[in-house]
Scaffold this motif. Sequence first.
Motif, PDB file in Angstrom:
ATOM      1  N   ARG A  84      90.848 -77.827 -52.097  1.00  0.00           N
ATOM      2  CA  ARG A  84      90.955 -78.334 -53.478  1.00  0.00           C
ATOM      3  C   ARG A  84      91.164 -76.862 -54.195  1.00  0.00           C
ATOM      4  O   ARG A  84      90.579 -75.759 -54.060  1.00  0.00           O
ATOM      5  CB  ARG A  84      89.534 -78.750 -54.083  1.00  0.00           C
ATOM      6  N   ASP A  85      92.350 -76.888 -55.241  1.00  0.00           N
ATOM      7  CA  ASP A  85      92.789 -75.820 -55.703  1.00  0.00           C
ATOM      8  C   ASP A  85      92.848 -74.336 -55.064  1.00  0.00           C
ATOM      9  O   ASP A  85      92.425 -73.467 -55.813  1.00  0.00           O
ATOM     10  CB  ASP A  85      92.171 -75.681 -56.967  1.00  0.00           C
ATOM     11  N   LEU A  86      93.303 -74.303 -54.094  1.00  0.00           N
ATOM     12  CA  LEU A  86      93.205 -73.097 -53.360  1.00  0.00           C
ATOM     13  C   LEU A  86      94.234 -71.944 -53.724  1.00  0.00           C
ATOM     14  O   LEU A  86      95.225 -72.276 -53.707  1.00  0.00           O
ATOM     15  CB  LEU A  86      93.400 -73.315 -51.633  1.00  0.00           C
ATOM     16  N   VAL A  87      93.668 -70.815 -53.886  1.00  0.00           N
ATOM     17  CA  VAL A  87      94.522 -69.785 -54.485  1.00  0.00           C
ATOM     18  C   VAL A  87      94.244 -68.582 -53.355  1.00  0.00           C
ATOM     19  O   VAL A  87      92.912 -68.347 -53.023  1.00  0.00           O
ATOM     20  CB  VAL A  87      93.956 -69.264 -55.472  1.00  0.00           C
ATOM     21  N   ALA A  88      95.354 -68.087 -52.670  1.00  0.00           N
ATOM     22  CA  ALA A  88      95.145 -67.083 -51.689  1.00  0.00           C
ATOM     23  C   ALA A  88      96.196 -66.325 -51.716  1.00  0.00           C
ATOM     24  O   ALA A  88      97.538 -66.799 -52.126  1.00  0.00           O
ATOM     25  CB  ALA A  88      94.859 -67.655 -50.482  1.00  0.00           C
ATOM     26  N   GLY A  89      96.289 -65.024 -51.100  1.00  0.00           N
ATOM     27  CA  GLY A  89      97.616 -63.848 -51.093  1.00  0.00           C
ATOM     28  C   GLY A  89      96.961 -63.008 -50.681  1.00  0.00           C
ATOM     29  O   GLY A  89      96.170 -62.775 -49.661  1.00  0.00           O
ATOM     30  N   TYR A  90      97.840 -61.608 -50.929  1.00  0.00           N
ATOM     31  CA  TYR A  90      97.720 -60.456 -50.229  1.00  0.00           C
ATOM     32  C   TYR A  90      97.661 -59.544 -51.234  1.00  0.00           C
ATOM     33  O   TYR A  90      98.478 -59.254 -52.051  1.00  0.00           O
ATOM     34  CB  TYR A  90      98.670 -60.161 -49.108  1.00  0.00           C
ATOM     35  N   GLY A  91      96.686 -58.448 -51.220  1.00  0.00           N
ATOM     36  CA  GLY A  91      96.884 -57.506 -52.268  1.00  0.00           C
ATOM     37  C   GLY A  91      96.744 -57.717 -53.486  1.00  0.00           C
ATOM     38  O   GLY A  91      97.307 -57.061 -54.319  1.00  0.00           O
ATOM     39  N   ARG A 123      90.483 -64.164 -46.914  1.00  0.00           N
ATOM     40  CA  ARG A 123      89.607 -64.580 -47.850  1.00  0.00           C
ATOM     41  C   ARG A 123      90.258 -65.271 -49.321  1.00  0.00           C
ATOM     42  O   ARG A 123      91.066 -64.312 -49.832  1.00  0.00           O
ATOM     43  CB  ARG A 123      88.540 -63.637 -48.358  1.00  0.00           C
ATOM     44  N   PRO A 124      90.319 -66.475 -49.423  1.00  0.00           N
ATOM     45  CA  PRO A 124      90.822 -66.994 -50.664  1.00  0.00           C
ATOM     46  C   PRO A 124      90.143 -66.525 -51.932  1.00  0.00           C
ATOM     47  O   PRO A 124      89.080 -65.998 -52.037  1.00  0.00           O
ATOM     48  CB  PRO A 124      90.129 -68.596 -50.607  1.00  0.00           C
ATOM     49  N   ASP A 125      91.193 -66.442 -53.064  1.00  0.00           N
ATOM     50  CA  ASP A 125      90.797 -65.969 -54.189  1.00  0.00           C
ATOM     51  C   ASP A 125      90.326 -67.021 -55.118  1.00  0.00           C
ATOM     52  O   ASP A 125      89.782 -66.707 -56.400  1.00  0.00           O
ATOM     53  CB  ASP A 125      91.921 -65.299 -54.715  1.00  0.00           C
ATOM     54  N   GLY A 126      90.551 -68.283 -54.821  1.00  0.00           N
ATOM     55  CA  GLY A 126      90.013 -69.323 -55.635  1.00  0.00           C
ATOM     56  C   GLY A 126      90.086 -70.783 -54.808  1.00  0.00           C
ATOM     57  O   GLY A 126      90.701 -70.764 -53.765  1.00  0.00           O
ATOM     58  N   GLY A 127      89.433 -71.703 -55.459  1.00  0.00           N
ATOM     59  CA  GLY A 127      89.281 -73.113 -54.963  1.00  0.00           C
ATOM     60  C   GLY A 127      88.416 -73.138 -53.829  1.00  0.00           C
ATOM     61  O   GLY A 127      87.681 -72.249 -53.729  1.00  0.00           O
ATOM     62  N   SER A 128      88.406 -74.163 -52.854  1.00  0.00           N
ATOM     63  CA  SER A 128      87.577 -74.655 -52.218  1.00  0.00           C
ATOM     64  C   SER A 128      88.317 -75.181 -50.885  1.00  0.00           C
ATOM     65  O   SER A 128      89.222 -75.702 -50.892  1.00  0.00           O
ATOM     66  CB  SER A 128      86.411 -75.448 -52.593  1.00  0.00           C
TER      67      SER A 128
END
Length: 233
Positions: free
Chosen positions: A5-12, A52-57
């Motif tokens: 749900r509402d996953l936010v992820a990236g790099y740096g 590690r995701p930056d947001g969401g679950s």
Amino acid sequence: MLEIRDLVAGYGGVPVLRGVSLDVRAGEIVAVLGANGAGKTTLNRAISGLIRPDGGSIGFEGRALAGLSAPDIVALGLVHVPEGRKIFPNMSVRENLELGSYRRAKANRAANLERVFAIFPRLKERTGQSAGTLSGGEQQMLAIGRGLMAEPKLLIMDEPSLGLSPLLVEEMFALVARIAADGLAVMLVEQNVVQSLDLAARAYVLENGAIAMAGAAGTLKRDPTLMTTYLGL
């Protein structure tokens, strides 16, 4: 089984995934489609605990995966076959397969090895051969077999047809269908749109880190905008 749900992820600090939500139910094949750079591999790495995701679950069988390490996630039964195979080239076929049960299903290693050999007879013929000397198709079989050694509940397959000849692509999709026929849930992450939609029950299309389309695979396959608008084909 898998609930994102509402996953936010990236790099740096630079986001790649922007609010992705998707589900995989027990016993089904779900395709995640997208062109290069759409965010497919980042999605897989976030699910598997490699970033590690930056947001969401992310939830697996009702349990939140936040904070769990990649080995802990494997131990739960969520197994990732990575893009590019990532075999150990200087080790034998058998050693590569045995390493698949290092974190999970070690007690059933012998039985699972025979199961993998039944699915991939060519691997049995090359048990003592160095993995790096296998053909591309055989290396992909080895990567999938290594994943199966962990007795996964959900198998994430990242671009299993990448770099294979058209004939081997057909064979690879047939093998995925055979594996899933035993009730194993599969998340198939692919650029090969037509064959993925033929195989999957449902599909999601990633574009620029967000879900652009979602629905029954048969419905999406008939959508004229799928190839041109979202996949650039």
